[in-house]
Motif scaffolding. Structure first.
Motif, PDB file in Angstrom:
ATOM      1  N   LEU A 330     -16.056 -22.307 -28.627  1.00 25.83           N
ATOM      2  CA  LEU A 330     -15.912 -21.119 -29.484  1.00 25.83           C
ATOM      3  C   LEU A 330     -14.755 -20.243 -29.020  1.00 25.83           C
ATOM      4  O   LEU A 330     -14.014 -19.694 -29.848  1.00 25.83           O
ATOM      5  N   VAL A 331     -14.594 -20.106 -27.714  1.00 29.30           N
ATOM      6  CA  VAL A 331     -13.464 -19.311 -27.207  1.00 29.30           C
ATOM      7  C   VAL A 331     -12.131 -19.973 -27.579  1.00 29.30           C
ATOM      8  O   VAL A 331     -11.181 -19.304 -27.994  1.00 29.30           O
ATOM      9  N   VAL A 332     -12.053 -21.294 -27.453  1.00 26.62           N
ATOM     10  CA  VAL A 332     -10.814 -22.009 -27.802  1.00 26.62           C
ATOM     11  C   VAL A 332     -10.535 -21.895 -29.296  1.00 26.62           C
ATOM     12  O   VAL A 332      -9.382 -21.741 -29.711  1.00 26.62           O
ATOM     13  N   VAL A 333     -11.587 -21.971 -30.129  1.00 30.07           N
ATOM     14  CA  VAL A 333     -11.392 -21.839 -31.577  1.00 30.07           C
ATOM     15  C   VAL A 333     -10.835 -20.463 -31.928  1.00 30.07           C
ATOM     16  O   VAL A 333     -10.026 -20.320 -32.854  1.00 30.07           O
ATOM     17  N   SER A 334     -11.247 -19.441 -31.193  1.00 28.37           N
ATOM     18  CA  SER A 334     -10.717 -18.095 -31.483  1.00 28.37           C
ATOM     19  C   SER A 334      -9.224 -17.995 -31.219  1.00 28.37           C
ATOM     20  O   SER A 334      -8.558 -17.117 -31.767  1.00 28.37           O
ATOM     21  N   TRP A 335      -8.654 -18.907 -30.400  1.00 23.63           N
ATOM     22  CA  TRP A 335      -7.216 -18.882 -30.127  1.00 23.63           C
ATOM     23  C   TRP A 335      -6.404 -19.536 -31.240  1.00 23.63           C
ATOM     24  O   TRP A 335      -5.174 -19.443 -31.237  1.00 23.63           O
ATOM     25  N   VAL A 336      -7.050 -20.213 -32.183  1.00 23.69           N
ATOM     26  CA  VAL A 336      -6.316 -20.849 -33.292  1.00 23.69           C
ATOM     27  C   VAL A 336      -5.581 -19.802 -34.123  1.00 23.69           C
ATOM     28  O   VAL A 336      -4.540 -20.085 -34.725  1.00 23.69           O
ATOM     29  N   SER A 337      -6.090 -18.589 -34.135  1.00 26.21           N
ATOM     30  CA  SER A 337      -5.437 -17.533 -34.913  1.00 26.21           C
ATOM     31  C   SER A 337      -4.034 -17.222 -34.412  1.00 26.21           C
ATOM     32  O   SER A 337      -3.222 -16.674 -35.160  1.00 26.21           O
ATOM     33  N   PHE A 338      -3.701 -17.574 -33.175  1.00 29.44           N
ATOM     34  CA  PHE A 338      -2.354 -17.322 -32.656  1.00 29.44           C
ATOM     35  C   PHE A 338      -1.323 -18.215 -33.339  1.00 29.44           C
ATOM     36  O   PHE A 338      -0.126 -17.906 -33.302  1.00 29.44           O
ATOM     37  N   TRP A 339      -1.762 -19.331 -33.929  1.00 26.14           N
ATOM     38  CA  TRP A 339      -0.843 -20.221 -34.633  1.00 26.14           C
ATOM     39  C   TRP A 339      -0.769 -19.910 -36.126  1.00 26.14           C
ATOM     40  O   TRP A 339       0.006 -20.530 -36.831  1.00 26.14           O
ATOM     41  N   LEU A 340      -1.565 -18.979 -36.606  1.00 22.63           N
ATOM     42  CA  LEU A 340      -1.495 -18.565 -38.003  1.00 22.63           C
ATOM     43  C   LEU A 340      -0.479 -17.456 -38.172  1.00 22.63           C
ATOM     44  O   LEU A 340      -0.090 -16.787 -37.224  1.00 22.63           O
ATOM     45  N   ASP A 341      -0.058 -17.267 -39.413  1.00 24.80           N
ATOM     46  CA  ASP A 341       0.931 -16.223 -39.704  1.00 24.80           C
ATOM     47  C   ASP A 341       0.334 -14.854 -39.419  1.00 24.80           C
ATOM     48  O   ASP A 341      -0.829 -14.610 -39.750  1.00 24.80           O
ATOM     49  N   PRO A 342       1.063 -13.967 -38.780  1.00 24.38           N
ATOM     50  CA  PRO A 342       0.508 -12.630 -38.492  1.00 24.38           C
ATOM     51  C   PRO A 342       0.074 -11.861 -39.718  1.00 24.38           C
ATOM     52  O   PRO A 342      -0.728 -10.934 -39.631  1.00 24.38           O
ATOM     53  N   ASN A 343       0.607 -12.249 -40.896  1.00 23.67           N
ATOM     54  CA  ASN A 343       0.241 -11.544 -42.122  1.00 23.67           C
ATOM     55  C   ASN A 343      -0.922 -12.210 -42.841  1.00 23.67           C
ATOM     56  O   ASN A 343      -1.324 -11.751 -43.901  1.00 23.67           O
ATOM     57  N   ALA A 344      -1.509 -13.301 -42.248  1.00 21.27           N
ATOM     58  CA  ALA A 344      -2.646 -13.988 -42.864  1.00 21.27           C
ATOM     59  C   ALA A 344      -3.932 -13.252 -42.504  1.00 21.27           C
ATOM     60  O   ALA A 344      -4.717 -13.678 -41.638  1.00 21.27           O
ATOM     61  N   VAL A 345      -4.145 -12.132 -43.153  1.00 25.17           N
ATOM     62  CA  VAL A 345      -5.264 -11.264 -42.806  1.00 25.17           C
ATOM     63  C   VAL A 345      -6.622 -11.919 -43.077  1.00 25.17           C
ATOM     64  O   VAL A 345      -7.495 -11.917 -42.208  1.00 25.17           O
ATOM     65  N   PRO A 346      -6.892 -12.501 -44.245  1.00 21.78           N
ATOM     66  CA  PRO A 346      -8.232 -13.076 -44.476  1.00 21.78           C
ATOM     67  C   PRO A 346      -8.579 -14.194 -43.495  1.00 21.78           C
ATOM     68  O   PRO A 346      -9.688 -14.237 -42.958  1.00 21.78           O
ATOM     69  N   GLY A 347      -7.623 -15.107 -43.252  1.00 26.80           N
ATOM     70  CA  GLY A 347      -7.909 -16.232 -42.374  1.00 26.80           C
ATOM     71  C   GLY A 347      -8.177 -15.820 -40.944  1.00 26.80           C
ATOM     72  O   GLY A 347      -9.165 -16.250 -40.331  1.00 26.80           O
ATOM     73  N   ARG A 348      -7.342 -14.961 -40.393  1.00 24.79           N
ATOM     74  CA  ARG A 348      -7.505 -14.581 -38.989  1.00 24.79           C
ATOM     75  C   ARG A 348      -8.725 -13.679 -38.791  1.00 24.79           C
ATOM     76  O   ARG A 348      -9.414 -13.750 -37.761  1.00 24.79           O
ATOM     77  N   THR A 349      -9.015 -12.839 -39.773  1.00 32.15           N
ATOM     78  CA  THR A 349     -10.198 -11.975 -39.667  1.00 32.15           C
ATOM     79  C   THR A 349     -11.484 -12.790 -39.720  1.00 32.15           C
ATOM     80  O   THR A 349     -12.408 -12.596 -38.922  1.00 32.15           O
ATOM     81  N   THR A 350     -11.559 -13.725 -40.667  1.00 30.49           N
ATOM     82  CA  THR A 350     -12.757 -14.568 -40.787  1.00 30.49           C
ATOM     83  C   THR A 350     -12.957 -15.421 -39.541  1.00 30.49           C
ATOM     84  O   THR A 350     -14.084 -15.576 -39.057  1.00 30.49           O
ATOM     85  N   LEU A 351     -11.877 -15.972 -39.021  1.00 31.52           N
ATOM     86  CA  LEU A 351     -11.981 -16.805 -37.827  1.00 31.52           C
ATOM     87  C   LEU A 351     -12.494 -16.011 -36.627  1.00 31.52           C
ATOM     88  O   LEU A 351     -13.374 -16.457 -35.887  1.00 31.52           O
ATOM     89  N   GLY A 352     -11.971 -14.819 -36.406  1.00 31.26           N
ATOM     90  CA  GLY A 352     -12.389 -14.014 -35.257  1.00 31.26           C
ATOM     91  C   GLY A 352     -13.828 -13.537 -35.352  1.00 31.26           C
ATOM     92  O   GLY A 352     -14.604 -13.647 -34.388  1.00 31.26           O
ATOM     93  N   THR A 353     -14.237 -13.026 -36.501  1.00 32.06           N
ATOM     94  CA  THR A 353     -15.605 -12.499 -36.646  1.00 32.06           C
ATOM     95  C   THR A 353     -16.644 -13.615 -36.608  1.00 32.06           C
ATOM     96  O   THR A 353     -17.726 -13.453 -36.024  1.00 32.06           O
TER      97      THR A 353
END
Length: 533
Positions: A330-353
């Motif tokens: 789960l901790v490693v999955v939370s780091w996937v957001s670093f490879w997403l676009d900084p402006n991809a708000v829905p994807g990175r927010t859903t992944l983190g929460t």
């Protein structure tokens, strides 16, 4: 006339009831007197059983041994344990080499462990099936005329003296048996008595859960004399194999590392400096009452005590597969957001929460079987740090998304972490820009100058050479080329470098891809060294 007859009948009935009641009371008194007389006679038999001239001597049970030659063990036992010559309430006094009686009665003990059940950490106790055997010598039961031992169960137990030994850390216990209790009493010809009982016990175990689930627990089985202190009765372990384990013993959650025994003395005597003395004196109790509290009852000195220690080591395979491996993923999955676009708000927010909520649920299921303790456990340290890493990825996304949405570029002296974070956290309100200008078509050359005004900036064109265009174009196709700031590592003037907000956000994501895994790897090194050392 009728009334008189009725009254006489009523009086007669009342008299009959009173007579019957008095007869019942008298009968009850006679029964009590008979029981008291029987008790007095029995007491006289016990007291004067060895006196042939006493009134108990003529009884058949107190005669000489006429059953020894018959070889009947039941008759031999009945003759040995007859109340006229044997008092089952009096402990046997050992005899030394000089024939003198006195000293404590030594009870040798051996424990055989059939089964060790589950260790319940929340209730702080564990279950065990054990066989306890006590051995002592009672000279009153010597029957050298018989060459074999006398064995019996509850009936024999009720006729001989048995030491009262209890389990100090007992939560619950009972004597096992199907149909009847598993008790065996053996009386050998030399007067040695063996008492064995099979027990199912639930024992309290004070656990230290600081390194849970990598903990090792030492759970004891404590035996102690209840009736007699160590001046009258002494518990001693057998010299060879005092505690024996079943060779097929297996446990589910724990591994039995070792077992060892210990003999000690438990002290219950109250000293004169205890607060109880002051309370008794303040309440007006006499010194005799205080002396009675100090020197009688259970608070009457030291008591012999035997301890069997079970060293248990928890099996961590279940927790590794069901808690640690999923939490690392789960901790490693939370780091996937670093490879997403900084402006991809829905994807990175859903992944983190989603990773945060899943990890909290996983940790809650693991800790539900543990008691609430005042210190921090190893699982709680792991939970706090993993939560910090997942939450840190969310904070990093909020930070880079805020930078991404900025409009102004950032001037840097050097392109490194220190200057980027300093300029990002404390942006300048106004920046001077040097812009080289030109015209795309190359037909118009001139100088562009930027003039700052209070409210806006104006561009003016001056000193232009007149040029005649043979084919003039419409005004909307006229364009002026202004160089962009995409060349981030190009000096713009005065030794400064310029970066756009988007480039800074991507730079932070690139560094986070390395910083977060490296920090988590360092934490794992320290954590696993802590739990295994």
């Amino acid at each position: 006339m009728v009334i008189r007859v009725v009254v006489r009948c009523f009086r007669t009935r009342i008299c009959m009831i009173m007579i019957i009641t008095r007869c019942d009371v008298a009968a009850a008194r006679i029964r009590r007197l008979r029981e008291q007389m029987k008790f007095v006679r029995r007491a006289g038999c016990v007291t004067n059983g060895r006196d042939r001239n006493s009134r108990c001597a003529p009884q058949r049970a107190c005669q000489e041994d006429n059953t020894a030659s018959s070889g009947n063990h039941v008759e031999m036992l009945m003759w040995l344990t007859d109340p006229c010559r044997y008092d089952r309430w009096t402990r046997p006094s050992p005899t030394d080499s000089n024939g003198k009686t006195g000293g404590p009665t030594r009870v040798f003990t051996r424990v055989y462990v059939y089964f060790l059940g589950s260790v319940e950490a929340q209730q702080l106790h564990f279950t065990a099936h054990i066989l306890i055997r006590y051995r002592w010598r009672d000279d009153r039961l010597v029957h050298s005329s018989s060459k074999s031992s006398i064995q019996g169960e509850n009936k024999l137990k009720e006729r001989v003296w048995i030491p009262h030994v209890y389990i100090v850390n007992e939560h619950d216990s009972n004597i096992m048996g199907s149909g009847r209790q598993d008790i065996l009493v053996t009386v050998q010809p030399d007067g040695t008595v063996l008492y064995s009982a099979r027990l199912k016990v639930s024992l309290l175990c004070m656990m230290n859960l600081q390194k849970f689930p990598f903990d090792e627990q030492t759970c004891p089985l404590i035996l102690e004399s209840w009736t007699y202190n160590n001046t009258h009765l002494e518990l001693v372990w057998e010299h060879d194999s005092p505690a024996v384990l079943n060779s097929n013993l297996r446990m589910t959650e724990y591994n039995l590392v070792s077992i060892w025994t210990n003999a000690t003395v438990s002290e219950y005597a109250l000293t004169k400096s205890t607060p109880i003395d002051e309370n008794y004196k303040n309440k007006g109790y006499s010194p005799s009452v205080i002396e009675h509290v100090h020197y009688y009852g259970k608070f009457a000195g030291n008591y012999s005590q035997l301890i069997v220690n079970f060293e248990l080591e928890r099996e961590v395979g279940h927790y590794i597969m069901d808690y640690y491996v999923p939490s690392i993923m789960l901790v490693v999955v939370s780091w996937v957001s670093f490879w997403l676009d900084p402006n991809a708000v829905p994807g990175r927010t859903t992944l983190g929460t989603s990773t945060m909520l899943t990890f909290i649920t996983l940790s809650r299921n693991t800790g539900s079987s543990l008691p609430k303790v005042s210190y921090i456990k190893a699982t709680e340290i792991w939970f706090i740090v993993c939560t910090a890493f997942i939450f840190g990825s969310l904070v990093e996304f909020a930070f880079v998304n805020t930078i991404w949405r900025r409009k102004k570029n950032v001037e840097l002296k050097k392109v490194n972490s220190k200057h980027i974070f300093k300029s990002t956290l404390t942006p300048q309100m106004q920046r001077k820009l040097s812009i080289d200008s030109g015209i795309d078509k190359g037909t118009i050359s001139g100088k562009l100058s930027r003039r700052e005004n209070k409210s806006k900036s104006l561009l003016s064109v001056g000193d232009l050479d007149p040029v005649v265009c043979p084919h003039p174009e419409p005004l909307e196709n006229f364009s002026i080329r202004v160089p962009t700031l995409n060349d981030n590592k190009t000096s713009v003037g005065g030794g400064l470098f310029t970066l756009t907000p988007q480039e800074i956000a991507q730079w932070i994501d690139q560094r986070s891809r390395i910083a977060f895994p490296a920090a988590f790897l360092v934490f794992n090194c320290f954590y696993w060294l802590y739990v295994y050392l």
